[in-house]
Design an enzyme around this catalytic site. Structure first.
Site: not given
Ligand code: ATP
Length: 335
Positions: A122, A169, A201, A225, A229
């Site tokens: 990063y 890893k 993994d 990161d 998620d």
């Molecule tokens: P980034 O790469 O910037 O982390 P991303 O493209 O992975 O963004 P996110 O914005 O993190 O996407 O969110 C993924 C999906 O989860 C979104 O498209 C949305 O539908 C859902 N989501 C994320 N945060 C929320 C929230 N606070 N409330 C409701 N839904 C959400």
């Protein structure tokens, strides 16, 4: 009175920032007073000023007691990655806990991911070589040691299983992850905390298979990161996932998720991710300033959110029917 710099961000960011501002205002009644300094950064700022992270934003952040950052869009790397390095916010803390009323895989998950925040892929050191491209992965002993210490100290403070899992890893990235793993293992000897190592993994798999077995995970930037998620989803979704970026003198709090442009115009975002980041901020400010009122106000906010969710008052992402403003108002009424 704490001065809180607040980046309003892009996509669902402004809705989350409005929710957070109203809730911070209501927390005054609990003895925690905040003055908010709204700031521009991200895609909107880039369009307006030519810079995703304007200089005035940086100096306002530096002059504040803590920063709350709503998600920014495509320019995220030019905002958050830069701020983390600029302010030396080396520890990224991402809790994942199952609560009643959430669609978690199990009801006994309680872990925290401690992610190194300043190095790894990063740092953006990438080179276009024409027919190929190269990225530098930098891992230092100093950064690995301080994040390891942060992880062990986190495990000591928590009521959990008192275990640190070092995720890497090193069987493939022998030198870089080898250094990270051996540094964590050396630091582990100084603490009375159980220590284990796990390949990334296997960790990705075990987060689904046995998420209740984790307490504190310490890992490098990119793996952290991705795994955070995943762990947010394991406990019910990104809408409830807060994060803290902590340095020795300053800290910035933000949701784990991004700007979620797909729902940005419908005002249905779950503000809990940002509001639980306020709870983390109150913990940090309370500990730093020995201010129990601030710590307690944060705890009260957390319990209000989880009582509402448990009683079925929820936003749509987690199976309810509340929009952002309605859910925020219910929190304020309960506070
Ligand atoms: P980034 O790469 O910037 O982390 P991303 O493209 O992975 O963004 P996110 O914005 O993190 O996407 O969110 C993924 C999906 O989860 C979104 O498209 C949305 O539908 C859902 N989501 C994320 N945060 C929320 C929230 N606070 N409330 C409701 N839904 C959400």
């Amino acid at each position: 009175m704490y001065e809180i710099s607040m980046i309003r961000g892009d996509g669902i960011g402004p809705d989350l920032a409005d929710s957070a501002s109203s809730v911070l205002g209501a927390m005054g009644r609990l003895g925690a007073e905040f003055e908010i300094v709204p700031l521009d950064a991200g895609d909107g700022a880039l369009k307006k000023t030519g810079k995703a992270l304007p200089d005035e934003t940086v100096s306002a952040i530096r002059n504040s007691d803590a920063c709350l950052k709503a998600p920014v869009g495509e320019s995220a790397a030019d905002v958050i990655v830069v701020l983390r390095r600029m302010l030396d916010l080396y520890a990224n803390i991402r809790p994942a806990k199952s609560y009643p009323g959430m669609n978690a895989l199990r009801d006994d998950i309680d872990m925290v991911i401690v992610r190194e925040n300043t190095e790894d892929l990063y740092t953006g050191k990438e080179f276009d070589l024409g027919d190929s491209a190269v990225a530098l992965r930098i891992i230092s002993e100093a950064a690995s040691e301080r994040i390891a210490r942060h992880a062990f100290e986190t495990a000591e403070r928590r009521d959990g299983a008192k275990k640190v899992t070092c995720v890497h890893k090193s069987n493939v990235m022998r030198i870089t992850d080898g250094l990270f793993a051996s540094t964590c293992s050396r630091v582990a000897k100084e603490y009375d905390i159980r220590f284990e190592e796990m390949y990334v993994d296997a960790c990705a798999m075990n987060l689904i298979r046995q998420p209740e077995k984790f307490d504190v995970i310490v890992t490098t930037n990119l793996f952290g990161d991705i795994l955070s998620d995943e762990s947010s989803q394991v406990v019910g979704g990104l809408g409830m996932a807060p994060a803290a970026n902590i340095g020795d003198d300053f800290a910035l709090f933000e949701p784990v998720h991004g700007a979620a442009f797909d729902i940005a115009d419908s005002h249905i975002a779950n503000p809990s991710s940002f509001l639980l980041s306020i709870k983390m901020m109150c913990d940090w400010l309370g500990a730093k300033h020995k201010d129990d009122a601030c710590t307690n106000a944060g705890r009260r906010l957390e319990s209000v959110i989880f009582d509402l969710v448990k009683s079925g008052v929820k936003t749509r992402d987690i199976g309810g029917d509340q929009n952002t403003a309605q859910f925020t108002q219910k929190i304020i009424d309960a506070l």
